[in-house]
Design a protein around this motif. Sequence first.
Motif, PDB file in Angstrom:
ATOM      1  N   PHE A  31       0.801  -1.226   0.000  1.00 30.78           N
ATOM      2  CA  PHE A  31       0.000   0.000   0.000  1.00 30.78           C
ATOM      3  C   PHE A  31       0.831   1.272   0.000  1.00 30.78           C
ATOM      4  CE2 PHE A  31      -2.681   3.226   2.123  1.00 30.78           C
ATOM      5  CZ  PHE A  31      -3.668   3.294   1.159  1.00 30.78           C
ATOM      6  N   SER A  32       2.076   1.208   0.423  1.00 28.35           N
ATOM      7  CA  SER A  32       2.876   2.423   0.574  1.00 28.35           C
ATOM      8  C   SER A  32       3.011   3.196  -0.736  1.00 28.35           C
ATOM      9  CB  SER A  32       4.252   2.104   1.151  1.00 28.35           C
ATOM     10  OG  SER A  32       4.964   1.239   0.299  1.00 28.35           O
ATOM     11  N   THR A  33       3.161   2.516  -1.853  1.00 29.66           N
ATOM     12  CA  THR A  33       3.282   3.196  -3.137  1.00 29.66           C
ATOM     13  C   THR A  33       1.987   3.929  -3.480  1.00 29.66           C
ATOM     14  OG1 THR A  33       4.833   1.515  -3.879  1.00 29.66           O
ATOM     15  CG2 THR A  33       3.821   2.878  -5.579  1.00 29.66           C
ATOM     16  N   THR A  34       0.847   3.293  -3.224  1.00 33.89           N
ATOM     17  CA  THR A  34      -0.448   3.927  -3.475  1.00 33.89           C
ATOM     18  C   THR A  34      -0.605   5.169  -2.617  1.00 33.89           C
ATOM     19  OG1 THR A  34      -1.419   1.779  -3.987  1.00 33.89           O
ATOM     20  CG2 THR A  34      -2.950   3.553  -3.443  1.00 33.89           C
ATOM     21  N   TRP A  35      -0.318   5.049  -1.325  1.00 35.90           N
ATOM     22  CA  TRP A  35      -0.459   6.176  -0.403  1.00 35.90           C
ATOM     23  C   TRP A  35       0.474   7.316  -0.789  1.00 35.90           C
ATOM     24  CZ3 TRP A  35      -3.965   7.684   2.948  1.00 35.90           C
ATOM     25  CH2 TRP A  35      -3.654   8.658   3.898  1.00 35.90           C
ATOM     26  N   ASP A  36       1.699   6.981  -1.115  1.00 29.54           N
ATOM     27  CA  ASP A  36       2.678   8.006  -1.495  1.00 29.54           C
ATOM     28  C   ASP A  36       2.261   8.768  -2.750  1.00 29.54           C
ATOM     29  OD1 ASP A  36       4.268   7.407   0.676  1.00 29.54           O
ATOM     30  OD2 ASP A  36       5.662   6.142  -0.458  1.00 29.54           O
ATOM     31  N   ALA A  37       1.502   8.120  -3.623  1.00 28.94           N
ATOM     32  CA  ALA A  37       1.080   8.766  -4.873  1.00 28.94           C
ATOM     33  C   ALA A  37       0.030   9.850  -4.638  1.00 28.94           C
ATOM     34  CB  ALA A  37       0.531   7.717  -5.844  1.00 28.94           C
ATOM     35  N   PHE A  38      -0.664   9.802  -3.515  1.00 35.01           N
ATOM     36  CA  PHE A  38      -1.674  10.821  -3.220  1.00 35.01           C
ATOM     37  C   PHE A  38      -1.007  12.134  -2.835  1.00 35.01           C
ATOM     38  CE2 PHE A  38      -4.524   7.201  -1.709  1.00 35.01           C
ATOM     39  CZ  PHE A  38      -5.303   7.227  -2.854  1.00 35.01           C
ATOM     40  N   SER A  39      -1.650  13.232  -3.171  1.00 31.13           N
ATOM     41  CA  SER A  39      -1.204  14.534  -2.673  1.00 31.13           C
ATOM     42  C   SER A  39      -1.554  14.612  -1.189  1.00 31.13           C
ATOM     43  CB  SER A  39      -1.910  15.668  -3.435  1.00 31.13           C
ATOM     44  OG  SER A  39      -3.293  15.677  -3.108  1.00 31.13           O
ATOM     45  N   ASP A  40      -0.933  15.530  -0.477  1.00 33.84           N
ATOM     46  CA  ASP A  40      -1.255  15.702   0.941  1.00 33.84           C
ATOM     47  C   ASP A  40      -2.729  16.035   1.127  1.00 33.84           C
ATOM     48  OD1 ASP A  40       1.331  15.121   1.581  1.00 33.84           O
ATOM     49  OD2 ASP A  40       1.880  17.158   2.198  1.00 33.84           O
ATOM     50  N   ALA A  41      -3.305  16.829   0.219  1.00 35.48           N
ATOM     51  CA  ALA A  41      -4.720  17.210   0.323  1.00 35.48           C
ATOM     52  C   ALA A  41      -5.628  15.980   0.230  1.00 35.48           C
ATOM     53  CB  ALA A  41      -5.085  18.225  -0.755  1.00 35.48           C
ATOM     54  N   VAL A  42      -5.290  15.055  -0.675  1.00 36.69           N
ATOM     55  CA  VAL A  42      -6.092  13.832  -0.819  1.00 36.69           C
ATOM     56  C   VAL A  42      -5.918  12.936   0.404  1.00 36.69           C
ATOM     57  CG1 VAL A  42      -6.371  11.705  -2.168  1.00 36.69           C
ATOM     58  CG2 VAL A  42      -6.171  13.911  -3.324  1.00 36.69           C
ATOM     59  N   LYS A  43      -4.689  12.810   0.895  1.00 41.84           N
ATOM     60  CA  LYS A  43      -4.446  12.012   2.101  1.00 41.84           C
ATOM     61  C   LYS A  43      -5.260  12.570   3.274  1.00 41.84           C
ATOM     62  CE  LYS A  43       0.339  10.814   0.991  1.00 41.84           C
ATOM     63  NZ  LYS A  43       1.735  11.004   1.421  1.00 41.84           N
ATOM     64  N   LEU A 103     -11.193   2.637   2.992  1.00 41.28           N
ATOM     65  CA  LEU A 103     -11.940   3.610   2.194  1.00 41.28           C
ATOM     66  C   LEU A 103     -11.227   3.881   0.873  1.00 41.28           C
ATOM     67  CD1 LEU A 103     -12.909   6.106   5.015  1.00 41.28           C
ATOM     68  CD2 LEU A 103     -14.455   4.567   3.787  1.00 41.28           C
ATOM     69  N   GLN A 104      -9.922   3.953   0.915  1.00 38.17           N
ATOM     70  CA  GLN A 104      -9.137   4.220  -0.277  1.00 38.17           C
ATOM     71  C   GLN A 104      -9.300   3.131  -1.315  1.00 38.17           C
ATOM     72  OE1 GLN A 104      -6.298   3.650  -3.083  1.00 38.17           O
ATOM     73  NE2 GLN A 104      -6.300   2.301  -1.354  1.00 38.17           N
ATOM     74  N   ALA A 105      -9.545   1.906  -0.885  1.00 42.56           N
ATOM     75  CA  ALA A 105      -9.707   0.798  -1.828  1.00 42.56           C
ATOM     76  C   ALA A 105     -10.890   1.036  -2.758  1.00 42.56           C
ATOM     77  CB  ALA A 105      -9.870  -0.524  -1.078  1.00 42.56           C
ATOM     78  N   LYS A 106     -11.771   1.967  -2.385  1.00 41.13           N
ATOM     79  CA  LYS A 106     -12.939   2.272  -3.212  1.00 41.13           C
ATOM     80  C   LYS A 106     -12.723   3.508  -4.072  1.00 41.13           C
ATOM     81  CE  LYS A 106     -16.010   0.164   0.044  1.00 41.13           C
ATOM     82  NZ  LYS A 106     -17.184   0.247   0.842  1.00 41.13           N
ATOM     83  N   GLN A 107     -11.519   4.051  -4.056  1.00 42.06           N
ATOM     84  CA  GLN A 107     -11.248   5.268  -4.811  1.00 42.06           C
ATOM     85  C   GLN A 107     -10.777   4.962  -6.224  1.00 42.06           C
ATOM     86  OE1 GLN A 107      -7.968   6.785  -5.688  1.00 42.06           O
ATOM     87  NE2 GLN A 107      -7.178   4.742  -5.385  1.00 42.06           N
ATOM     88  N   ASP A 108     -10.757   5.982  -7.046  1.00 38.86           N
ATOM     89  CA  ASP A 108     -10.377   5.872  -8.436  1.00 38.86           C
ATOM     90  C   ASP A 108      -9.003   6.489  -8.668  1.00 38.86           C
ATOM     91  OD1 ASP A 108     -10.466   5.584 -11.204  1.00 38.86           O
ATOM     92  OD2 ASP A 108     -11.491   7.499 -11.468  1.00 38.86           O
ATOM     93  N   SER A 109      -8.049   5.675  -9.104  1.00 39.01           N
ATOM     94  CA  SER A 109      -6.710   6.143  -9.456  1.00 39.01           C
ATOM     95  C   SER A 109      -6.078   6.883  -8.291  1.00 39.01           C
ATOM     96  CB  SER A 109      -6.804   7.011 -10.707  1.00 39.01           C
ATOM     97  OG  SER A 109      -5.529   7.427 -11.113  1.00 39.01           O
ATOM     98  N   THR A 110      -5.397   7.970  -8.562  1.00 40.85           N
ATOM     99  CA  THR A 110      -4.784   8.748  -7.488  1.00 40.85           C
ATOM    100  C   THR A 110      -5.536  10.047  -7.241  1.00 40.85           C
ATOM    101  OG1 THR A 110      -3.266   9.761  -9.054  1.00 40.85           O
ATOM    102  CG2 THR A 110      -2.477   7.806  -7.859  1.00 40.85           C
ATOM    103  N   SER A 111      -6.719  10.176  -7.821  1.00 41.98           N
ATOM    104  CA  SER A 111      -7.499  11.403  -7.634  1.00 41.98           C
ATOM    105  C   SER A 111      -8.135  11.450  -6.259  1.00 41.98           C
ATOM    106  CB  SER A 111      -8.597  11.509  -8.695  1.00 41.98           C
ATOM    107  OG  SER A 111      -9.581  10.513  -8.475  1.00 41.98           O
ATOM    108  N   GLY A 112      -8.370  10.281  -5.660  1.00 44.54           N
ATOM    109  CA  GLY A 112      -9.018  10.240  -4.363  1.00 44.54           C
ATOM    110  C   GLY A 112     -10.530  10.242  -4.465  1.00 44.54           C
ATOM    111  N   ASP A 113     -11.074  10.292  -5.683  1.00 49.20           N
ATOM    112  CA  ASP A 113     -12.527  10.280  -5.847  1.00 49.20           C
ATOM    113  C   ASP A 113     -13.057   8.858  -5.678  1.00 49.20           C
ATOM    114  OD1 ASP A 113     -12.561  12.979  -6.392  1.00 49.20           O
ATOM    115  OD2 ASP A 113     -12.314  12.670  -8.543  1.00 49.20           O
TER     116      ASP A 113
END
Length: 168
Positions: A31-43, A103-113
Amino acid sequence: MALVTTISGTTSDSYATLAEADSLLADRQWFSTTWDAFSDAVKEKWLREATRSLDRLHPWRGDLSEDSQRLSFPRDIGDATTYPSDEMHRNIKEAQIELAVLLQAKQDSTSGDIEFRTETAVGALSGTVSVNYQSRLDSGGLQRTQGGNISSVNALMRPWVSQPFLKR
């Protein structure tokens, strides 16, 4: 907008700081690569949503530490030595971060939507509408791969869970 993690604060919106989440999730191999790809705002968005979800997860035992606090924790559960009511226990922060993974597992790409769900059928009958969505067959695999699961959240939060039955 930065997370507000003031203990018993009236405007708090997260239990864990972004740095704490980054640190804990850095050790998650898948998961670390996925989390790191998010911007701070999305995190921060995911941490806020995980906080709201955690607050609603169970009826919590004990009392709020301060009547004016915005969030459900910390709480006075009668064990000030192990679970002080004036600090945020590590389990609460870890449970929040675990929920963010779920919750992130339900998101789309790295947009956080939240992911788009494809409709397979729409029907209407006398003013009633029914919409069927394509099921997510890989959700169990995602949960295992990402490393998050609700059982872990519940185990971390066990000391604060209210008993569902009356004791005799």
